[in-house]
Design a protein around this motif. Structure first.
Motif, PDB file in Angstrom:
ATOM      1  N   ILE A 120       0.841  -1.203   0.000  1.00 25.64           N
ATOM      2  CA  ILE A 120       0.000   0.000   0.000  1.00 25.64           C
ATOM      3  C   ILE A 120       0.874   1.251   0.000  1.00 25.64           C
ATOM      4  O   ILE A 120       0.590   2.231  -0.707  1.00 25.64           O
ATOM      5  N   SER A 121       1.959   1.246   0.771  1.00 25.40           N
ATOM      6  CA  SER A 121       2.884   2.383   0.764  1.00 25.40           C
ATOM      7  C   SER A 121       3.505   2.569  -0.617  1.00 25.40           C
ATOM      8  O   SER A 121       3.674   3.701  -1.092  1.00 25.40           O
ATOM      9  N   VAL A 122       3.834   1.456  -1.268  1.00 26.94           N
ATOM     10  CA  VAL A 122       4.414   1.510  -2.604  1.00 26.94           C
ATOM     11  C   VAL A 122       3.387   2.056  -3.608  1.00 26.94           C
ATOM     12  O   VAL A 122       3.713   2.874  -4.475  1.00 26.94           O
ATOM     13  N   LEU A 123       2.138   1.628  -3.498  1.00 24.33           N
ATOM     14  CA  LEU A 123       1.085   2.137  -4.370  1.00 24.33           C
ATOM     15  C   LEU A 123       0.948   3.652  -4.223  1.00 24.33           C
ATOM     16  O   LEU A 123       0.784   4.372  -5.216  1.00 24.33           O
ATOM     17  N   ASN A 124       1.011   4.132  -2.986  1.00 21.47           N
ATOM     18  CA  ASN A 124       0.926   5.579  -2.745  1.00 21.47           C
ATOM     19  C   ASN A 124       2.110   6.318  -3.368  1.00 21.47           C
ATOM     20  O   ASN A 124       1.952   7.408  -3.924  1.00 21.47           O
ATOM     21  N   LEU A 125       3.305   5.714  -3.274  1.00 17.51           N
ATOM     22  CA  LEU A 125       4.482   6.327  -3.895  1.00 17.51           C
ATOM     23  C   LEU A 125       4.322   6.384  -5.407  1.00 17.51           C
ATOM     24  O   LEU A 125       4.627   7.410  -6.042  1.00 17.51           O
ATOM     25  N   PHE A 126       3.847   5.292  -5.991  1.00 20.28           N
ATOM     26  CA  PHE A 126       3.662   5.259  -7.446  1.00 20.28           C
ATOM     27  C   PHE A 126       2.644   6.306  -7.890  1.00 20.28           C
ATOM     28  O   PHE A 126       2.803   6.930  -8.948  1.00 20.28           O
ATOM     29  N   ARG A 127       1.619   6.509  -7.084  1.00 18.02           N
ATOM     30  CA  ARG A 127       0.622   7.532  -7.405  1.00 18.02           C
ATOM     31  C   ARG A 127       1.272   8.915  -7.413  1.00 18.02           C
ATOM     32  O   ARG A 127       1.017   9.732  -8.304  1.00 18.02           O
ATOM     33  N   GLU A 128       2.141   9.134  -6.436  1.00 17.92           N
ATOM     34  CA  GLU A 128       2.860  10.402  -6.356  1.00 17.92           C
ATOM     35  C   GLU A 128       3.783  10.596  -7.567  1.00 17.92           C
ATOM     36  O   GLU A 128       3.934  11.714  -8.079  1.00 17.92           O
ATOM     37  N   LEU A 129       4.385   9.499  -8.026  1.00 16.00           N
ATOM     38  CA  LEU A 129       5.307   9.563  -9.162  1.00 16.00           C
ATOM     39  C   LEU A 129       4.573   9.455 -10.505  1.00 16.00           C
ATOM     40  O   LEU A 129       5.219   9.408 -11.553  1.00 16.00           O
ATOM     41  N   GLU A 130       3.251   9.371 -10.452  1.00 11.15           N
ATOM     42  CA  GLU A 130       2.407   9.271 -11.648  1.00 11.15           C
ATOM     43  C   GLU A 130       2.701   8.006 -12.452  1.00 11.15           C
ATOM     44  O   GLU A 130       2.662   7.999 -13.692  1.00 11.15           O
ATOM     45  N   LEU A 131       3.003   6.939 -11.721  1.00 13.80           N
ATOM     46  CA  LEU A 131       3.132   5.614 -12.331  1.00 13.80           C
ATOM     47  C   LEU A 131       1.806   4.892 -12.163  1.00 13.80           C
ATOM     48  O   LEU A 131       1.275   4.793 -11.056  1.00 13.80           O
ATOM     49  N   ARG A 132       1.268   4.376 -13.257  1.00 12.45           N
ATOM     50  CA  ARG A 132      -0.040   3.716 -13.209  1.00 12.45           C
ATOM     51  C   ARG A 132       0.127   2.227 -12.868  1.00 12.45           C
ATOM     52  O   ARG A 132       1.022   1.566 -13.379  1.00 12.45           O
ATOM     53  N   VAL A 133      -0.730   1.753 -11.986  1.00 16.94           N
ATOM     54  CA  VAL A 133      -0.754   0.333 -11.606  1.00 16.94           C
ATOM     55  C   VAL A 133      -2.089  -0.246 -12.088  1.00 16.94           C
ATOM     56  O   VAL A 133      -3.153   0.267 -11.760  1.00 16.94           O
ATOM     57  N   PRO A 134      -2.053  -1.293 -12.924  1.00 16.15           N
ATOM     58  CA  PRO A 134      -0.896  -2.102 -13.349  1.00 16.15           C
ATOM     59  C   PRO A 134      -0.338  -1.733 -14.724  1.00 16.15           C
ATOM     60  O   PRO A 134       0.529  -2.434 -15.228  1.00 16.15           O
ATOM     61  N   GLU A 135      -0.853  -0.647 -15.340  1.00 15.21           N
ATOM     62  CA  GLU A 135      -0.455  -0.343 -16.717  1.00 15.21           C
ATOM     63  C   GLU A 135       1.054  -0.143 -16.858  1.00 15.21           C
ATOM     64  O   GLU A 135       1.677  -0.641 -17.803  1.00 15.21           O
ATOM     65  N   ASP A 136       1.647   0.614 -15.910  1.00 12.90           N
ATOM     66  CA  ASP A 136       3.089   0.879 -15.979  1.00 12.90           C
ATOM     67  C   ASP A 136       3.889  -0.105 -15.131  1.00 12.90           C
ATOM     68  O   ASP A 136       5.024  -0.455 -15.485  1.00 12.90           O
ATOM     69  N   ILE A 137       3.313  -0.519 -14.015  1.00 16.03           N
ATOM     70  CA  ILE A 137       4.049  -1.391 -13.089  1.00 16.03           C
ATOM     71  C   ILE A 137       3.050  -2.218 -12.276  1.00 16.03           C
ATOM     72  O   ILE A 137       2.027  -1.710 -11.820  1.00 16.03           O
ATOM     73  N   SER A 138       3.320  -3.500 -12.153  1.00 16.57           N
ATOM     74  CA  SER A 138       2.450  -4.414 -11.400  1.00 16.57           C
ATOM     75  C   SER A 138       2.971  -4.590  -9.975  1.00 16.57           C
ATOM     76  O   SER A 138       4.185  -4.553  -9.744  1.00 16.57           O
ATOM     77  N   VAL A 139       2.049  -4.813  -9.034  1.00 21.07           N
ATOM     78  CA  VAL A 139       2.422  -4.912  -7.622  1.00 21.07           C
ATOM     79  C   VAL A 139       1.773  -6.144  -6.992  1.00 21.07           C
ATOM     80  O   VAL A 139       0.555  -6.371  -7.164  1.00 21.07           O
ATOM     81  N   VAL A 140       2.568  -6.914  -6.240  1.00 21.98           N
ATOM     82  CA  VAL A 140       2.077  -8.074  -5.493  1.00 21.98           C
ATOM     83  C   VAL A 140       2.379  -7.862  -4.014  1.00 21.98           C
ATOM     84  O   VAL A 140       3.493  -7.453  -3.652  1.00 21.98           O
ATOM     85  N   GLY A 141       1.396  -8.130  -3.163  1.00 21.38           N
ATOM     86  CA  GLY A 141       1.585  -8.063  -1.717  1.00 21.38           C
ATOM     87  C   GLY A 141       1.613  -9.449  -1.108  1.00 21.38           C
ATOM     88  O   GLY A 141       1.732 -10.464  -1.815  1.00 21.38           O
ATOM     89  N   PHE A 142       1.488  -9.495   0.210  1.00 21.52           N
ATOM     90  CA  PHE A 142       1.477 -10.784   0.926  1.00 21.52           C
ATOM     91  C   PHE A 142       0.635 -10.632   2.176  1.00 21.52           C
ATOM     92  O   PHE A 142       0.723  -9.614   2.860  1.00 21.52           O
ATOM     93  N   ASP A 143      -0.188 -11.634   2.453  1.00 22.90           N
ATOM     94  CA  ASP A 143      -1.036 -11.782   3.646  1.00 22.90           C
ATOM     95  C   ASP A 143      -2.520 -11.650   3.333  1.00 22.90           C
ATOM     96  O   ASP A 143      -3.353 -11.980   4.169  1.00 22.90           O
TER      97      ASP A 143
END
Length: 376
Positions: free
Chosen positions: A285-308
Protein backbone atom coordinates in the motif's frame (compact mmCIF):
# COMPACT_ATOMS: atom_id res chain seq x y z
CA UNK A 1 28.82 3.05 48.17
CA UNK A 2 28.90 1.10 44.92
CA UNK A 3 25.80 1.00 42.74
CA UNK A 4 25.65 -2.80 42.90
CA UNK A 5 25.53 -2.59 46.72
CA UNK A 6 22.66 -0.07 46.53
CA UNK A 7 20.85 -2.27 44.06
CA UNK A 8 21.12 -5.29 46.38
CA UNK A 9 20.09 -3.16 49.36
CA UNK A 10 16.86 -2.14 47.62
CA UNK A 11 16.13 -5.73 46.61
CA UNK A 12 16.74 -7.09 50.10
CA UNK A 13 14.55 -4.44 51.73
CA UNK A 14 11.61 -5.10 49.39
CA UNK A 15 11.95 -8.85 50.01
CA UNK A 16 11.98 -8.09 53.74
CA UNK A 17 8.69 -6.20 53.37
CA UNK A 18 7.20 -9.20 51.57
CA UNK A 19 8.47 -11.85 54.00
CA UNK A 20 7.37 -9.85 57.05
CA UNK A 21 3.88 -9.34 55.65
CA UNK A 22 4.28 -5.57 55.53
CA UNK A 23 3.38 -5.89 51.86
CA UNK A 24 0.91 -8.69 51.23
CA UNK A 25 0.38 -10.79 48.07
CA UNK A 26 -1.67 -8.85 45.55
CA UNK A 27 -0.91 -5.48 47.15
CA UNK A 28 0.66 -2.71 45.12
CA UNK A 29 4.18 -1.68 46.18
CA UNK A 30 5.48 1.87 46.25
CA UNK A 31 5.84 3.67 42.94
CA UNK A 32 9.22 4.13 41.32
CA UNK A 33 9.35 7.78 42.44
CA UNK A 34 8.47 6.82 46.01
CA UNK A 35 11.16 4.11 46.11
CA UNK A 36 13.73 6.62 44.86
CA UNK A 37 12.84 8.94 47.76
CA UNK A 38 12.66 6.14 50.37
CA UNK A 39 16.07 4.70 49.56
CA UNK A 40 17.83 7.84 48.32
CA UNK A 41 19.06 6.04 45.20
CA UNK A 42 18.85 6.68 41.48
CA UNK A 43 15.89 5.73 39.30
CA UNK A 44 18.16 3.31 37.43
CA UNK A 45 18.97 1.48 40.66
CA UNK A 46 15.27 1.16 41.55
CA UNK A 47 14.39 -0.11 38.08
CA UNK A 48 17.18 -2.69 38.21
CA UNK A 49 16.12 -3.95 41.64
CA UNK A 50 12.41 -4.11 40.78
CA UNK A 51 13.15 -5.74 37.41
CA UNK A 52 15.16 -8.47 39.13
CA UNK A 53 12.37 -9.08 41.65
CA UNK A 54 9.81 -9.36 38.88
CA UNK A 55 11.95 -11.91 37.05
CA UNK A 56 12.57 -13.83 40.27
CA UNK A 57 8.84 -14.00 41.01
CA UNK A 58 8.66 -11.73 44.07
CA UNK A 59 6.76 -9.04 42.18
CA UNK A 60 4.59 -8.80 39.07
CA UNK A 61 3.58 -5.90 36.85
CA UNK A 62 0.14 -4.92 35.65
CA UNK A 63 0.35 -2.72 32.55
CA UNK A 64 -0.99 0.73 33.36
CA UNK A 65 -1.64 -0.15 37.01
CA UNK A 66 1.74 -0.61 38.69
CA UNK A 67 3.85 -3.28 40.38
CA UNK A 68 2.35 -5.74 42.84
CA UNK A 69 3.51 -8.28 45.40
CA UNK A 70 3.46 -11.97 44.59
CA UNK A 71 3.79 -14.60 47.32
CA UNK A 72 7.02 -14.58 49.34
CA UNK A 73 8.92 -17.31 47.53
CA UNK A 74 12.50 -18.40 47.39
CA UNK A 75 14.70 -16.61 44.90
CA UNK A 76 15.74 -19.83 43.19
CA UNK A 77 12.17 -21.02 42.58
CA UNK A 78 10.40 -18.15 40.89
CA UNK A 79 6.67 -18.27 40.21
CA UNK A 80 6.14 -21.59 41.97
CA UNK A 81 3.43 -20.35 44.36
CA UNK A 82 2.14 -17.30 42.52
CA UNK A 83 -1.61 -16.85 43.17
CA UNK A 84 -3.80 -17.01 40.07
CA UNK A 85 -7.13 -15.35 39.48
CA UNK A 86 -7.89 -18.30 37.25
CA UNK A 87 -6.57 -21.84 37.25
CA UNK A 88 -6.50 -21.83 33.46
CA UNK A 89 -4.52 -18.92 32.09
CA UNK A 90 -2.82 -18.69 28.69
CA UNK A 91 -0.36 -15.95 27.81
CA UNK A 92 -0.30 -14.51 24.30
CA UNK A 93 2.64 -12.40 23.13
CA UNK A 94 2.48 -10.83 19.65
CA UNK A 95 4.71 -8.34 17.90
CA UNK A 96 1.72 -6.09 17.28
CA UNK A 97 -1.80 -6.34 18.61
CA UNK A 98 -4.16 -3.73 17.20
CA UNK A 99 -3.57 -3.46 13.48
CA UNK A 100 -3.10 -5.31 10.20
CA UNK A 101 -3.60 -9.11 10.44
CA UNK A 102 -3.09 -9.42 14.20
CA UNK A 103 -6.68 -8.76 15.38
CA UNK A 104 -7.86 -11.71 13.27
CA UNK A 105 -5.19 -14.01 14.72
CA UNK A 106 -6.05 -12.90 18.24
CA UNK A 107 -9.78 -13.32 17.57
CA UNK A 108 -9.14 -16.94 16.59
CA UNK A 109 -7.09 -17.57 19.73
CA UNK A 110 -9.57 -15.84 22.02
CA UNK A 111 -12.69 -17.47 20.58
CA UNK A 112 -11.42 -21.00 21.19
CA UNK A 113 -9.76 -20.40 24.56
CA UNK A 114 -12.76 -18.64 26.09
CA UNK A 115 -15.01 -21.48 24.89
CA UNK A 116 -12.68 -23.86 26.75
CA UNK A 117 -12.90 -21.81 29.95
CA UNK A 118 -9.43 -20.27 29.75
CA UNK A 119 -8.51 -16.71 30.59
CA UNK A 120 -6.03 -14.82 28.43
CA UNK A 121 -3.19 -12.45 29.21
CA UNK A 122 -2.07 -10.37 26.23
CA UNK A 123 1.23 -8.59 25.70
CA UNK A 124 2.81 -6.81 22.75
CA UNK A 125 6.51 -6.40 21.92
CA UNK A 126 6.31 -3.91 19.01
CA UNK A 127 8.98 -6.21 17.52
CA UNK A 128 11.44 -4.94 20.13
CA UNK A 129 13.80 -7.35 21.90
CA UNK A 130 13.82 -5.46 25.22
CA UNK A 131 10.02 -5.27 25.25
CA UNK A 132 9.88 -8.99 24.57
CA UNK A 133 12.06 -9.54 27.63
CA UNK A 134 9.65 -7.50 29.75
CA UNK A 135 6.67 -9.42 28.36
CA UNK A 136 8.29 -12.76 29.15
CA UNK A 137 9.18 -11.64 32.68
CA UNK A 138 5.59 -10.58 33.22
CA UNK A 139 4.21 -13.87 31.88
CA UNK A 140 6.54 -15.90 34.08
CA UNK A 141 5.58 -13.88 37.15
CA UNK A 142 1.90 -14.61 36.49
CA UNK A 143 2.57 -18.35 36.49
CA UNK A 144 0.73 -18.92 33.21
CA UNK A 145 -0.28 -22.44 32.16
CA UNK A 146 0.85 -22.05 28.56
CA UNK A 147 2.16 -19.44 26.14
CA UNK A 148 1.54 -18.57 22.49
CA UNK A 149 4.32 -16.36 21.09
CA UNK A 150 4.98 -14.52 17.88
CA UNK A 151 8.78 -14.18 17.82
CA UNK A 152 10.51 -10.81 17.83
CA UNK A 153 13.15 -10.18 15.15
CA UNK A 154 13.33 -13.90 14.46
CA UNK A 155 16.06 -13.84 11.80
CA UNK A 156 18.89 -13.25 14.29
CA UNK A 157 19.95 -14.67 17.65
CA UNK A 158 17.48 -13.80 20.38
CA UNK A 159 19.04 -12.89 23.76
CA UNK A 160 15.81 -13.84 25.55
CA UNK A 161 16.27 -17.56 24.90
CA UNK A 162 16.89 -18.15 28.60
CA UNK A 163 13.28 -17.22 29.39
CA UNK A 164 12.00 -19.84 26.96
CA UNK A 165 14.31 -22.39 28.53
CA UNK A 166 12.87 -21.37 31.90
CA UNK A 167 9.41 -22.14 30.54
CA UNK A 168 10.64 -25.58 29.52
CA UNK A 169 12.28 -26.09 32.91
CA UNK A 170 8.95 -25.27 34.59
CA UNK A 171 7.06 -27.61 32.20
CA UNK A 172 5.07 -24.72 30.73
CA UNK A 173 4.24 -25.52 27.09
CA UNK A 174 4.73 -22.80 24.52
CA UNK A 175 4.02 -22.50 20.82
CA UNK A 176 5.35 -20.02 18.27
CA UNK A 177 3.27 -18.60 15.44
CA UNK A 178 4.20 -16.97 12.11
CA UNK A 179 7.85 -17.90 12.72
CA UNK A 180 10.09 -19.44 15.36
CA UNK A 181 13.56 -19.01 16.82
CA UNK A 182 15.92 -21.38 14.93
CA UNK A 183 18.07 -21.91 18.02
CA UNK A 184 15.07 -23.35 19.90
CA UNK A 185 13.10 -25.06 17.11
CA UNK A 186 9.95 -25.21 19.24
CA UNK A 187 6.53 -26.41 18.03
CA UNK A 188 5.26 -23.76 15.66
CA UNK A 189 2.47 -22.80 13.27
CA UNK A 190 3.61 -20.88 10.21
CA UNK A 191 2.83 -20.07 6.61
CA UNK A 192 5.07 -21.51 3.89
CA UNK A 193 6.62 -18.10 3.25
CA UNK A 194 9.23 -19.32 0.78
CA UNK A 195 6.54 -20.91 -1.37
CA UNK A 196 4.48 -17.71 -1.16
CA UNK A 197 7.46 -15.65 -2.29
CA UNK A 198 7.98 -18.05 -5.17
CA UNK A 199 4.31 -18.05 -6.23
CA UNK A 200 3.98 -14.26 -6.19
CA UNK A 201 7.18 -13.77 -8.18
CA UNK A 202 6.38 -16.52 -10.68
CA UNK A 203 2.97 -14.91 -11.23
CA UNK A 204 4.76 -11.72 -12.34
CA UNK A 205 7.24 -13.66 -14.47
CA UNK A 206 4.45 -15.51 -16.29
CA UNK A 207 2.87 -12.13 -17.03
CA UNK A 208 6.08 -11.25 -18.89
CA UNK A 209 7.82 -9.25 -16.15
CA UNK A 210 11.56 -9.77 -15.80
CA UNK A 211 12.71 -6.50 -14.22
CA UNK A 212 11.07 -7.01 -10.82
CA UNK A 213 11.85 -5.22 -7.56
CA UNK A 214 11.72 -7.38 -4.44
CA UNK A 215 11.15 -5.60 -1.10
CA UNK A 216 11.87 -7.65 2.02
CA UNK A 217 11.98 -7.11 5.78
CA UNK A 218 15.09 -8.93 6.94
CA UNK A 219 15.00 -8.83 10.73
CA UNK A 220 12.16 -11.38 10.69
CA UNK A 221 12.35 -14.84 9.14
CA UNK A 222 9.15 -14.25 7.13
CA UNK A 223 10.98 -11.70 5.03
CA UNK A 224 14.08 -13.87 4.67
CA UNK A 225 12.02 -16.85 3.52
CA UNK A 226 9.93 -14.74 1.14
CA UNK A 227 13.15 -13.43 -0.36
CA UNK A 228 14.36 -17.02 -0.83
CA UNK A 229 11.20 -17.79 -2.79
CA UNK A 230 11.66 -14.62 -4.86
CA UNK A 231 15.21 -15.58 -5.84
CA UNK A 232 14.23 -19.20 -6.49
CA UNK A 233 11.54 -18.11 -8.98
CA UNK A 234 14.13 -16.25 -11.05
CA UNK A 235 16.53 -19.20 -11.01
CA UNK A 236 13.94 -21.78 -11.98
CA UNK A 237 12.70 -19.58 -14.83
CA UNK A 238 16.27 -18.97 -16.05
CA UNK A 239 16.04 -15.20 -15.62
CA UNK A 240 18.99 -13.16 -14.36
CA UNK A 241 18.17 -11.22 -11.20
CA UNK A 242 19.97 -7.91 -10.85
CA UNK A 243 21.24 -7.42 -7.25
CA UNK A 244 20.09 -3.81 -7.15
CA UNK A 245 16.49 -4.99 -7.60
CA UNK A 246 16.42 -6.37 -4.03
CA UNK A 247 15.52 -3.79 -1.37
CA UNK A 248 15.80 -4.75 2.29
CA UNK A 249 14.64 -2.96 5.40
CA UNK A 250 14.37 -3.44 9.17
CA UNK A 251 11.48 -2.81 11.56
CA UNK A 252 12.86 0.63 12.38
CA UNK A 253 13.14 1.62 8.71
CA UNK A 254 9.64 0.82 7.50
CA UNK A 255 8.29 4.31 8.24
CA UNK A 256 11.47 6.22 7.51
CA UNK A 257 13.86 5.23 4.72
CA UNK A 258 12.09 2.35 2.97
CA UNK A 259 10.23 4.41 0.37
CA UNK A 260 13.35 6.46 -0.29
CA UNK A 261 15.14 3.22 -1.14
CA UNK A 262 12.35 2.34 -3.58
CA UNK A 263 12.45 5.80 -5.11
CA UNK A 264 16.22 5.57 -5.56
CA UNK A 265 15.99 2.23 -7.40
CA UNK A 266 13.36 3.65 -9.74
CA UNK A 267 15.47 6.74 -10.44
CA UNK A 268 18.82 4.98 -10.95
CA UNK A 269 17.81 1.79 -12.76
CA UNK A 270 19.01 1.55 -16.37
CA UNK A 271 15.75 -0.13 -17.32
CA UNK A 272 12.44 0.79 -15.68
CA UNK A 273 11.14 -2.09 -13.49
CA UNK A 274 7.71 -3.36 -14.50
CA UNK A 275 6.87 -5.36 -11.38
CA UNK A 276 7.25 -5.22 -7.60
CA UNK A 277 6.95 -8.02 -5.05
CA UNK A 278 6.33 -6.63 -1.55
CA UNK A 279 7.06 -8.19 1.83
CA UNK A 280 3.44 -7.66 2.89
CA UNK A 281 0.28 -5.73 2.05
CA UNK A 282 1.24 -2.82 4.32
CA UNK A 283 4.41 -2.26 2.31
CA UNK A 284 2.49 -2.75 -0.93
CA UNK A 285 0.00 0.00 0.00
CA UNK A 286 2.88 2.38 0.76
CA UNK A 287 4.41 1.51 -2.60
CA UNK A 288 1.08 2.14 -4.37
CA UNK A 289 0.93 5.58 -2.75
CA UNK A 290 4.48 6.33 -3.90
CA UNK A 291 3.66 5.26 -7.45
CA UNK A 292 0.62 7.53 -7.40
CA UNK A 293 2.86 10.40 -6.36
CA UNK A 294 5.31 9.56 -9.16
CA UNK A 295 2.41 9.27 -11.65
CA UNK A 296 3.13 5.61 -12.33
CA UNK A 297 -0.04 3.72 -13.21
CA UNK A 298 -0.75 0.33 -11.61
CA UNK A 299 -0.90 -2.10 -13.35
CA UNK A 300 -0.45 -0.34 -16.72
CA UNK A 301 3.09 0.88 -15.98
CA UNK A 302 4.05 -1.39 -13.09
CA UNK A 303 2.45 -4.41 -11.40
CA UNK A 304 2.42 -4.91 -7.62
CA UNK A 305 2.08 -8.07 -5.49
CA UNK A 306 1.59 -8.06 -1.72
CA UNK A 307 1.48 -10.78 0.93
CA UNK A 308 -1.04 -11.78 3.65
CA UNK A 309 -4.28 -10.98 1.77
CA UNK A 310 -5.24 -8.56 4.55
CA UNK A 311 -8.18 -6.15 4.55
CA UNK A 312 -5.77 -3.64 2.97
CA UNK A 313 -5.72 -5.68 -0.24
CA UNK A 314 -9.21 -4.44 -1.11
CA UNK A 315 -9.13 -1.11 0.72
CA UNK A 316 -7.70 0.93 -2.16
CA UNK A 317 -8.95 1.85 -5.61
CA UNK A 318 -6.49 -0.62 -7.14
CA UNK A 319 -7.26 -4.02 -5.61
CA UNK A 320 -4.09 -5.79 -4.59
CA UNK A 321 -2.90 -9.18 -5.82
CA UNK A 322 -1.67 -10.95 -2.68
CA UNK A 323 -0.72 -14.26 -1.09
CA UNK A 324 -3.15 -15.60 1.50
CA UNK A 325 -2.46 -15.82 5.24
CA UNK A 326 -4.79 -18.05 7.34
CA UNK A 327 -5.21 -15.43 10.05
CA UNK A 328 -8.29 -16.68 11.91
CA UNK A 329 -7.48 -20.34 11.24
CA UNK A 330 -3.94 -19.89 12.57
CA UNK A 331 -5.29 -18.38 15.79
CA UNK A 332 -7.75 -21.23 16.31
CA UNK A 333 -5.11 -23.87 15.53
CA UNK A 334 -2.69 -22.26 18.00
CA UNK A 335 -5.34 -22.17 20.73
CA UNK A 336 -6.26 -25.83 20.16
CA UNK A 337 -2.60 -26.85 20.32
CA UNK A 338 -1.86 -25.00 23.55
CA UNK A 339 -4.99 -26.29 25.32
CA UNK A 340 -4.12 -29.84 24.32
CA UNK A 341 -0.56 -29.33 25.60
CA UNK A 342 -1.69 -27.81 28.90
CA UNK A 343 -4.17 -30.63 29.45
CA UNK A 344 -1.47 -33.20 28.59
CA UNK A 345 -3.39 -34.59 25.65
CA UNK A 346 -0.49 -34.24 23.20
CA UNK A 347 2.55 -35.12 25.29
CA UNK A 348 3.96 -37.16 22.43
CA UNK A 349 2.70 -34.81 19.73
CA UNK A 350 5.31 -32.12 19.12
CA UNK A 351 4.30 -31.58 15.50
CA UNK A 352 4.20 -28.21 13.85
CA UNK A 353 1.74 -26.91 11.26
CA UNK A 354 2.63 -25.26 7.96
CA UNK A 355 -0.19 -23.54 6.07
CA UNK A 356 0.17 -23.39 2.30
CA UNK A 357 -0.44 -19.94 0.74
CA UNK A 358 -2.85 -19.26 -2.10
CA UNK A 359 -2.37 -16.59 -4.76
CA UNK A 360 -5.30 -14.17 -4.85
CA UNK A 361 -5.19 -12.34 -8.19
CA UNK A 362 -6.72 -8.87 -8.35
CA UNK A 363 -6.27 -5.76 -10.47
CA UNK A 364 -2.77 -4.68 -9.33
CA UNK A 365 -1.07 -7.11 -11.74
CA UNK A 366 -1.30 -7.33 -15.51
CA UNK A 367 0.81 -8.52 -18.45
CA UNK A 368 3.70 -6.40 -19.63
CA UNK A 369 2.58 -4.32 -22.60
CA UNK A 370 2.86 -6.25 -25.83
CA UNK A 371 3.77 -9.55 -24.10
CA UNK A 372 2.10 -12.91 -24.71
CA UNK A 373 1.91 -14.44 -21.23
CA UNK A 374 1.77 -17.95 -19.79
CA UNK A 375 -1.06 -17.02 -17.39
CA UNK A 376 -4.57 -18.23 -18.18
Amino acid sequence: MLRQTKHLMVKDKIKEWINSGEVKPGEKIYSENELVKIFGVSRHTVRQAVGDLVHEGWLYREQGAGTFCANGITQNKPNQHFPRTSGKNIGVITTYISDYIFPSIIKGIESYLTDQGYSLTFACTDNNIEKEKQCLQSMLSRNIDGLIVEPTKSSSYNPNVNYYLELEQNNIPYLMINQYYPQLVPPHIIVNDEKGGYMGTEHLIKLGHEKIIGIFKTDDLQGVHRMQGFIKAFRENNITLSPDMIITFSTEEVDTVLLEKVRKVLETSDEMPTGVFCYNDQVAISVLNLFRELELRVPEDISVVGFDDSYLAEATETKLTSLSHPKLEMGIAAAKWIVSAVEKRNQNDKHSIVFEPELIIRSSTAPVKGEVTQET
